[in-house]
Design an enzyme around this catalytic site. Structure first.
Site, PDB file in Angstrom:
ATOM      1  CB  SER A  22       1.163   0.252  -2.899  1.00  0.00           C
ATOM      2  OG  SER A  22       2.172  -0.684  -3.206  1.00  0.00           O
ATOM      3  N   PRO A  23       0.632  -2.424  -1.090  1.00  0.00           N
ATOM      4  CG  PRO A  23       1.321  -4.535  -1.797  1.00  0.00           C
ATOM      5  CD  PRO A  23       0.573  -3.323  -2.247  1.00  0.00           C
ATOM      6  CD  GLN A  99       3.029  -7.820  -1.690  1.00  0.00           C
ATOM      7  OE1 GLN A  99       3.773  -7.506  -0.773  1.00  0.00           O
ATOM      8  NE2 GLN A  99       3.059  -7.226  -2.879  1.00  0.00           N
ATOM      9  CE1 TYR A 181      12.294  -8.631   0.211  1.00  0.00           C
ATOM     10  CE2 TYR A 181      10.463  -7.637  -0.973  1.00  0.00           C
ATOM     11  CZ  TYR A 181      11.497  -7.540  -0.061  1.00  0.00           C
ATOM     12  OH  TYR A 181      11.743  -6.344   0.572  1.00  0.00           O
ATOM     13  NE  ARG A 325       9.136   6.202  -0.921  1.00  0.00           N
ATOM     14  CZ  ARG A 325       9.491   5.097  -1.586  1.00  0.00           C
ATOM     15  NH1 ARG A 325       8.800   4.737  -2.659  1.00  0.00           N
ATOM     16  NH2 ARG A 325      10.496   4.353  -1.174  1.00  0.00           N
TER      17      ARG A 325
END
Length: 359
Positions: A22-23, A99, A181, A325
């Site tokens: 994941s980014p 991303q 965002y 994580r």
């Protein structure tokens, strides 16, 4: 063959397995430039066996940074450092992704690990923009409401960012429209209270994202995939929800998006979210079952074991497992997962002595 380690082809790209790094923002750049930390961090995940490694939210403008330590792609000079990373990821068998992002009203901060704060304009901060002049939180700066000219400039910045990503050797781009965002701010009625063609109805609120995708497609090769990350819910009744996300997914498929990366939240602070193993999976599953395989679905959120990831794919709840994580804790999770699932995979030659011989 397990589902987790089965290949998946989209357009000209074959992903060797379904595990995606994941980014995750490292907040370790200066003026947007990569450094040795980024090279080692992303390179390690590629060596560790992830089928895809997506570089963190990379700002398409300096104003679009979340924090002062964000990576950037708003200068041509950013490209060589990103190219070094993309090449290494590719050389080690993973698909290099990046991303592209704009923080909007959640920008002008500093972040280091768990420590964070707001930057004032008097001390290294900058003006932030948003669809409406509504603060994210009481201690955050008041954003400037975007003009139509501002909207066009941001859309063009995403396209320029995509062009530079291609120059750097990335084979997948993900447009960040999640976690509160900028593009997500346009989608949510909580942060978007405009009265023009970019506000009001869901069609108008989705216009910014859909037009941005179309701008990007003008410069991104038609044989390379595009992903969009969304927040499937704001976790409050008056906000964006799963029905909205299902509607949006169909529209994204229509404009040529290949992967929908399903996350949640981020539009409001202090929202109670029922976090637990696979807590975001039900949203990905609903989207997967509603879109008729028009695009691939990725799921993310507290997925931590090989068995959990495999069952998600076996049950048809998603096509990709995006891990965050767990891959920070253990970048070699994919290699260990292969052993648990009794997969005969290729290990890095330099590490072969540590693993069973291929049958």
């Amino acid at each position: 063959m397990s589902h987790l380690f089965s290949p998946y082809t989209i357009k000209s790209i074959t992903f060797k397995n379904r595990i995606v790094t994941s980014p995750m923002c490292m907040f370790s750049a200066v003026d947007g430039y990569t450094n040795d930390w980024h090279f080692v961090h992303y390179g390690t995940r590629a060596i560790g066996g992830s089928g895809t490694v997506i570089v963190e939210a990379t700002a398409v403008t300096a104003q679009g940074r979340i924090a002062s330590g964000d990576l950037g792609i708003y200068k041509e000079e950013h490209v060589p450092g990103l190219k070094r990373i993309a090449n290494f990821i590719s050389e080690n068998g993973a698909v290099p992704g990046i991303q592209l992002a704009h923080a909007g009203r959640k920008g002008s901060t500093w972040i280091s690990g768990r420590d964070r704060g707001v930057l004032s304009k008097q001390k290294d901060g900058w003006d932030v923009i948003s669809p409406s002049a509504i603060k994210f939180d009481s201690d955050m700066p008041l954003p400037i409401e975007m003009t139509l000219s501002d909207i066009q400039e941001v859309q063009e910045a995403f396209a320029i960012g995509a062009k530079r990503a291609l120059e750097a050797g990335f084979q997948l781009i993900e447009i960040h429209s999640a976690h509160g965002y900028l593009l997500n701010q346009f989608l949510s009625p909580i942060s978007n209270q405009r009265e023009d063609e970019y506000g009001g109805s869901i069609e108008n609120r989705a216009r910014m994202l859909l037009e941005t995708v179309q701008e990007v497609k003008q410069v991104w090769p038609s044989d390379l995939p595009i992903s969009v990350r969304i927040s499937a819910t704001d976790w409050v009744d008056e906000g964006w929800g799963i029905d909205d996300s299902i509607w949006l997914t169909h529209r994204l498929a229509e404009v040529g998006v290949d992967i929908i990366d399903v996350s949640t939240g981020g539009t409001l602070p202090h929202v109670k979210i029922p976090v637990g193993p696979g807590y975001q999976l039900p949203f990905a599953s609903q989207i997967k079952r509603s879109n008729g395989n028009k695009l691939a679905v990725a799921t993310v959120g507290m997925i931590t074991t090989a068995e959990q990831a495999e069952s998600i794919l076996v049950n048809g709840d998603a096509d990709f497992i995006v891990m965050a994580r767990e891959l920070l804790r253990n970048p070699y999770f994919p290699l260990e997962a292969a052993q648990k699932l009794r997969e005969n995979i290729d290990y890095p030659k330099q590490y072969e002595q540590a693993y069973p011989k291929k049958k």
